[in-house]
Design an enzyme around this catalytic site. Structure first.
Site, PDB file in Angstrom:
ATOM      1  N   PRO A 207      -1.640 -29.211  12.622  1.00  7.60           N
ATOM      2  CA  PRO A 207      -1.967 -30.526  12.362  1.00  7.60           C
ATOM      3  C   PRO A 207      -3.341 -30.622  13.536  1.00  7.60           C
ATOM      4  O   PRO A 207      -3.001 -30.374  14.658  1.00  7.60           O
ATOM      5  CB  PRO A 207      -1.018 -31.340  12.668  1.00  7.60           C
ATOM      6  CG  PRO A 207       0.082 -30.663  12.664  1.00  7.60           C
ATOM      7  CD  PRO A 207       0.003 -29.336  12.846  1.00  7.60           C
ATOM      8  N   HIS A 393     -13.989   8.792  -9.510  1.00  7.57           N
ATOM      9  CA  HIS A 393     -12.594   7.992  -9.505  1.00  7.57           C
ATOM     10  C   HIS A 393     -11.604   9.006  -9.297  1.00  7.57           C
ATOM     11  O   HIS A 393     -11.535  10.003 -10.089  1.00  7.57           O
ATOM     12  CB  HIS A 393     -12.733   7.152 -10.736  1.00  7.57           C
ATOM     13  CG  HIS A 393     -11.552   6.098 -10.940  1.00  7.57           C
ATOM     14  ND1 HIS A 393     -10.562   6.164 -11.898  1.00  7.57           N
ATOM     15  CD2 HIS A 393     -10.934   5.240 -10.023  1.00  7.57           C
ATOM     16  CE1 HIS A 393      -9.689   5.367 -11.734  1.00  7.57           C
ATOM     17  NE2 HIS A 393      -9.950   4.915 -10.452  1.00  7.57           N
ATOM     18  N   HIS A 394     -10.561   8.608  -8.642  1.00  7.77           N
ATOM     19  CA  HIS A 394      -9.341   9.401  -8.502  1.00  7.77           C
ATOM     20  C   HIS A 394      -8.186   8.349  -8.515  1.00  7.77           C
ATOM     21  O   HIS A 394      -7.900   8.068  -7.452  1.00  7.77           O
ATOM     22  CB  HIS A 394      -9.311  10.196  -7.191  1.00  7.77           C
ATOM     23  CG  HIS A 394     -10.247  11.303  -6.978  1.00  7.77           C
ATOM     24  ND1 HIS A 394     -10.587  11.782  -5.861  1.00  7.77           N
ATOM     25  CD2 HIS A 394     -11.055  11.845  -8.041  1.00  7.77           C
ATOM     26  CE1 HIS A 394     -11.776  12.913  -5.996  1.00  7.77           C
ATOM     27  NE2 HIS A 394     -11.854  12.969  -7.352  1.00  7.77           N
ATOM     28  N   GLU A 395      -7.734   8.468  -9.669  1.00  8.47           N
ATOM     29  CA  GLU A 395      -6.439   7.513  -9.747  1.00  8.47           C
ATOM     30  C   GLU A 395      -5.209   8.392  -9.365  1.00  8.47           C
ATOM     31  O   GLU A 395      -5.193   9.649 -10.108  1.00  8.47           O
ATOM     32  CB  GLU A 395      -6.426   6.827 -11.275  1.00  8.47           C
ATOM     33  CG  GLU A 395      -4.942   6.168 -11.451  1.00  8.47           C
ATOM     34  CD  GLU A 395      -4.763   5.012 -10.501  1.00  8.47           C
ATOM     35  OE1 GLU A 395      -5.357   4.103 -10.323  1.00  8.47           O
ATOM     36  OE2 GLU A 395      -3.627   5.412  -9.567  1.00  8.47           O
ATOM     37  N   HIS A 473      -8.272   1.530  -3.890  1.00  8.03           N
ATOM     38  CA  HIS A 473      -7.513   0.533  -4.519  1.00  8.03           C
ATOM     39  C   HIS A 473      -5.971   0.526  -4.706  1.00  8.03           C
ATOM     40  O   HIS A 473      -5.303   1.960  -4.259  1.00  8.03           O
ATOM     41  CB  HIS A 473      -7.670   0.702  -6.161  1.00  8.03           C
ATOM     42  CG  HIS A 473      -9.023  -0.432  -6.395  1.00  8.03           C
ATOM     43  ND1 HIS A 473      -9.314  -1.421  -7.116  1.00  8.03           N
ATOM     44  CD2 HIS A 473     -10.134  -0.190  -5.569  1.00  8.03           C
ATOM     45  CE1 HIS A 473     -10.122  -1.858  -7.172  1.00  8.03           C
ATOM     46  NE2 HIS A 473     -11.197  -1.253  -6.304  1.00  8.03           N
ATOM     47  N   GLU A 474      -4.999  -0.286  -4.368  1.00  3.01           N
ATOM     48  CA  GLU A 474      -3.590  -0.370  -3.957  1.00  3.01           C
ATOM     49  C   GLU A 474      -3.718   0.374  -2.667  1.00  3.01           C
ATOM     50  O   GLU A 474      -2.928   1.351  -2.416  1.00  3.01           O
ATOM     51  CB  GLU A 474      -2.939   0.421  -5.236  1.00  3.01           C
ATOM     52  CG  GLU A 474      -2.673  -0.205  -6.540  1.00  3.01           C
ATOM     53  CD  GLU A 474      -4.303   0.132  -7.253  1.00  3.01           C
ATOM     54  OE1 GLU A 474      -4.759   1.162  -7.172  1.00  3.01           O
ATOM     55  OE2 GLU A 474      -4.432  -0.756  -7.995  1.00  3.01           O
ATOM     56  N   GLU A 492      -9.125  -2.634  -2.246  1.00  2.00           N
ATOM     57  CA  GLU A 492      -8.711  -3.754  -3.036  1.00  2.00           C
ATOM     58  C   GLU A 492      -7.692  -4.492  -2.103  1.00  2.00           C
ATOM     59  O   GLU A 492      -8.061  -5.170  -1.188  1.00  2.00           O
ATOM     60  CB  GLU A 492      -8.063  -3.253  -4.441  1.00  2.00           C
ATOM     61  CG  GLU A 492      -7.782  -4.470  -5.230  1.00  2.00           C
ATOM     62  CD  GLU A 492      -7.050  -3.749  -6.424  1.00  2.00           C
ATOM     63  OE1 GLU A 492      -6.073  -2.829  -6.035  1.00  2.00           O
ATOM     64  OE2 GLU A 492      -6.910  -4.386  -7.552  1.00  2.00           O
ATOM     65  N   GLU A 498      -9.538  -8.208 -11.694  1.00  3.09           N
ATOM     66  CA  GLU A 498      -8.756  -7.649 -13.106  1.00  3.09           C
ATOM     67  C   GLU A 498      -7.397  -8.516 -13.572  1.00  3.09           C
ATOM     68  O   GLU A 498      -7.287  -8.585 -14.297  1.00  3.09           O
ATOM     69  CB  GLU A 498      -8.168  -6.257 -12.723  1.00  3.09           C
ATOM     70  CG  GLU A 498      -7.271  -6.036 -11.396  1.00  3.09           C
ATOM     71  CD  GLU A 498      -6.913  -4.784 -11.235  1.00  3.09           C
ATOM     72  OE1 GLU A 498      -7.992  -4.012 -11.003  1.00  3.09           O
ATOM     73  OE2 GLU A 498      -5.767  -4.473 -10.481  1.00  3.09           O
TER      74      GLU A 498
HETATM   75  C1  NOJ Z   1      -5.803  -0.582 -10.478  1.00  2.00           C
HETATM   76  C2  NOJ Z   1      -7.369  -0.738 -10.089  1.00  2.00           C
HETATM   77  O1  NOJ Z   1      -7.309  -1.789  -9.156  1.00  2.00           O
HETATM   78  C3  NOJ Z   1      -8.211  -0.921 -11.269  1.00  2.00           C
HETATM   79  O2  NOJ Z   1      -9.655  -1.082 -10.779  1.00  2.00           O
HETATM   80  C4  NOJ Z   1      -8.392   0.318 -11.901  1.00  2.00           C
HETATM   81  O3  NOJ Z   1      -9.068   0.248 -13.017  1.00  2.00           O
HETATM   82  C5  NOJ Z   1      -6.969   1.002 -12.463  1.00  2.00           C
HETATM   83  N1  NOJ Z   1      -5.925   0.887 -11.351  1.00  2.00           N
HETATM   84  C6  NOJ Z   1      -6.809   2.366 -12.974  1.00  2.00           C
HETATM   85  O4  NOJ Z   1      -6.975   3.391 -11.963  1.00  2.00           O
END
Ligand code: NOJ
Length: 688
Positions: A207, A393-395, A473-474, A492, A498
């Site tokens: 406060p 992109h590498h998921e 991401h993640e 991210e 998303e």
């Molecule tokens: C989660 C990611 O945040 C998103 O951007 C992505 O499209 C999907 N995973 C697939 O990889």
């Protein structure tokens, strides 16, 4: 022996800190910020247990809180300690960021290195150094374990660093150890009503003694330079007291260490307003300087991509009739990027491994084999011909072993196709991130424990070898390591756009004014702004902002890589508003927060690093408000053309989200800017 050392120390302290006789008599080691407002004091109890305390303007803000660690077998390092020496230094230096929310960073702090030694009477007492750095806007504190005969390899089973807050501030928090990593909506409660295990940054508002609505001390607890340790969350030990909680390995151990070793910095950010937390640069200052010598290849930029269509369910990552990552789709996106000046085109779902249960740990991903309907060579060279580049992109499904086995060849493949940025992804849940043990078994880890912390670092180092920057991401949370590895462009690490897709449940209109003062304290976020078709999911107003509100995100949510996330065809009817996305820079010379209240509203102005132009973004929660700010951040005496993208009368995120107006006006630093924000609305301004 302990008493003798301590008396000696008190005398040294008096000398080291100049004329502070009152402090010298109080058995405390005190270190003050350069402006003198913030003061950290370390004391040893009668049993040699170190504690620290923090005060602002003479008022305690963190009450005496314990320091130390517990090693294997419950052996505490942090009792029976004596002070073996103290060194203090005042530093004032300025350094330049290759990219950032500001160009230069001032590192101005007073440091005390308090050398502690166990008072056991043994020949080789164990030693530990507590290092404090006190800035005008916060405290950084860490442990160092020097190389020493009595301590070589060791295991940290617990950390005892505590944060005992006085008063019961308002807290904005998300829970640690949840399945969904950091992807939760923030909750606002009194600190005493917050959960039992909280992620950092944890933002707190006290406060204001004078009753000013936007003022009153604000604080945040976080950490800096998380390089080879477990991430710290906060475990409740009292109504307003917490203790460091290190994410454990599957073995139960928190950290495997070998001297010389140091912990990350435990940070307490302190400001007079919430905006002060946003511009705080302690984490950068506490992180080691760049380990990448030539950073010229690391380029901020804006991108579009084959992405939102998958989240809307129109296209798929998996192969089949609705496969998004086809050569034809990619070329169409490249044409759009080329026409509108985007530096990158992201293509998700281009590689084998998505079919089946990819999100159940990613064992099948290949990072070198494209699906048959995606011609990597043709797409990458088409992008170069058109003056843009493919973004890789590498998921990984959170599978570090599978990814690490392919990493070098995968990065080399991308580099050979002129790719300079790769978005990586770690979709996996809870303590389920695979690790292969020495015995060849599969263990399961947290994505912010020491194993994954080291994985993220290895990936940054391997990518840097191929001159590739990452957008993770993640990820684990940001702790200032973008200074050490400037190829860590963005990440991210919170609920991004998303979550406004049909599967996500929505973020709510107060999410962005909360993120700015919570998640964004960690550094850049790939939120993926710029949705213009705000009701695309067919269930009413799913994206909880107006269109002008989406434009504001480019200024408010800092990232050196910004996406225009919507489908190209959704930009076509609004090319006048799209112009702001084309114009807005992603690399800034300076940043100033003009107003804000956590979770309610915020206005930020930033100056372009490559011109004299300024940009402003403002956003409100579900309540309509009027922005009324002086333009005194502009250069005095210069006339600017302001292009103002604002909510139209009657705009509303639920009922009339696309209604916007674009005005232009001549302004100077002597003027004010006044504009109405709709419920869920926003404002974006370019000052040329
Ligand atoms: C989660 C990611 O945040 C998103 O951007 C992505 O499209 C999907 N995973 C697939 O990889």
């Amino acid at each position: 022996m302990r008493l003798a050392c301590f008396l000696l120390f008190v005398i040294m302290t008096a000398a080291a800190y100049g004329p502070a006789p009152a402090e010298a008599q109080t058995d405390r080691m005190v270190v003050a910020s350069p402006d003198g407002r913030l003061e950290a004091a370390v004391t040893l109890t009668a049993d040699g247990v170190p504690h620290y305390r923090l005060s602002l303007d003479g008022q305690t803000i963190v009450a005496p809180s314990r320091l130390g660690v517990v090693l294997a077998g419950g052996d505490t390092l942090g009792v029976d300690m004596t002070v073996a020496g103290v060194d203090t230094t005042l530093r004032d230096r300025t350094w330049t960021q290759p990219w950032g929310a500001t160009q230069t960073v001032r590192d101005h702090h007073r440091e005390a290195r308090i050398q502690l030694s166990e008072d056991t009477g043994e020949p080789n007492p164990r030693r530990m150094v507590i290092v404090l750095r006190v800035f005008d806007d916060g405290l950084g504190l860490r442990y160092e374990w020097p190389e020493q005969p009595g301590l070589d390899r060791f295991r940290i089973e617990d950390e005892l660093t505590a944060f005992r807050f006085v008063d019961n501030p308002t807290a904005w928090w998300i829970r640690a150890y949840e399945a969904d990593r950091y992807e939760q909506l923030y909750r606002e409660t009194r600190l005493s009503d917050a959960g039992y295990a909280l992620h950092t940054p944890l933002t707190l508002a006290f406060p204001d003694p004078y009753g000013t609505p936007e003022a009153g001390p604000h604080m945040a607890v976080h950490e800096a330079a998380l390089l080879d340790y477990a991430a710290m969350s906060l475990r409740r030990i009292g109504p307003t007291a917490f203790e460091a909680d290190l994410a454990p390995w599957s073995t139960g151990t928190r950290v495997y260490a070998r001297t010389p070793f140091s912990s990350p910095w435990r940070t307490v950010l302190v400001g007079d307003t919430p905006g002060d937390l946003v511009t705080n640069q302690m984490a950068l200052n506490l992180s080691p300087p760049s380990r990448i010598e030539d950073t010229s290849w690391i380029q901020p930029g804006k991108y579009i991509g084959i992405w939102w269509a998958m989240h809307l369910g129109e296209w798929t990552w998996v192969s089949g009739p609705r496969h998004g990552a086809t050569t034809a789709h990619a070329k169409w996106y490249i044409d759009f990027a080329s026409k509108h000046g985007f530096s990158g085109v992201l293509v998700e779902g281009w590689n084998e491994g998505w079919d089946g249960t990819w999100a159940a740990s990613g064992w099948d991903f290949s990072f070198t084999t494209p699906y048959p309907d995606f011609d990597l060579d043709a797409v990458a060279s088409y992008a170069r011909e058109k003056g843009t580049r493919l973004i890789g992109h590498h998921e990984t499904g959170g599978n570090a072993p599978v990814y690490e086995a392919q990493m070098d060849t995968a990065y080399a493949l991308m580099a050979s196709h002129d790719v300079s940025v790769i978005k990586t992804g770690y979709v996996n849940y809870g303590m389920n991130f695979p690790r292969i043990t020495a015995e060849g078994d599969t263990a399961r880890e947290w994505n912010y424990g020491q194993f994954m912390v080291n994985h993220y670092r290895r990936s940054l180092e391997a990518a840097a070898e191929q001159e590739i920057a990452l957008n993770i991401h993640e990820p684990m949370k940001g702790t200032g390591l973008r200074r050490t590895y400037p190829n860590l462009l963005t990440r991210e690490g919170a609920r991004g756009q998303e979550f406004n897709a049909p599967w996500g449940g929505g973020n709510g209109p107060d999410h962005v004014p909360t993120l700015v003062f919570t998640r964004m304290l960690e550094g850049p976020m790939d939120f993926t702004p710029g949705i213009f078709d705000l009701t695309a999911t067919g269930e009413g107003a799913d994206v909880p902002t107006t269109l002008a509100g989406q434009l504001a995100l480019y200024v408010l949510l800092y990232s050196p890589l910004q996406m225009a996330a919507d489908l190209p065809e959704n930009y076509e009817p609004h090319m006048d508003a799209f112009q702001f996305i084309k114009d807005v820079p992603v690399n800034w010379a300076e940043t100033t927060v003009l107003n804000g209240r956590v979770g309610d509203y915020v206005t930020i102005a930033r100056r372009d690093r490559h011109s004299a132009d300024w940009y402003l973004g403002a956003k409100t929660d579900g309540t309509a408000r009027t922005v009324d700010v002086p333009l005194d951040f502009l250069e005095a005496g210069t006339r600017y053309t302001a292009t103002i993208y604002r909510d139209a009368a009657g705009a509303d995120w639920q009922a009339n989200s696309v209604a916007y107006v674009i005005d232009t006006r001549e302004v100077t630093a002597a003027d004010r800017l006044t504009a109405d924000l709709a419920p869920g609305g926003g404002l974006a301004v370019r000052f040329e």
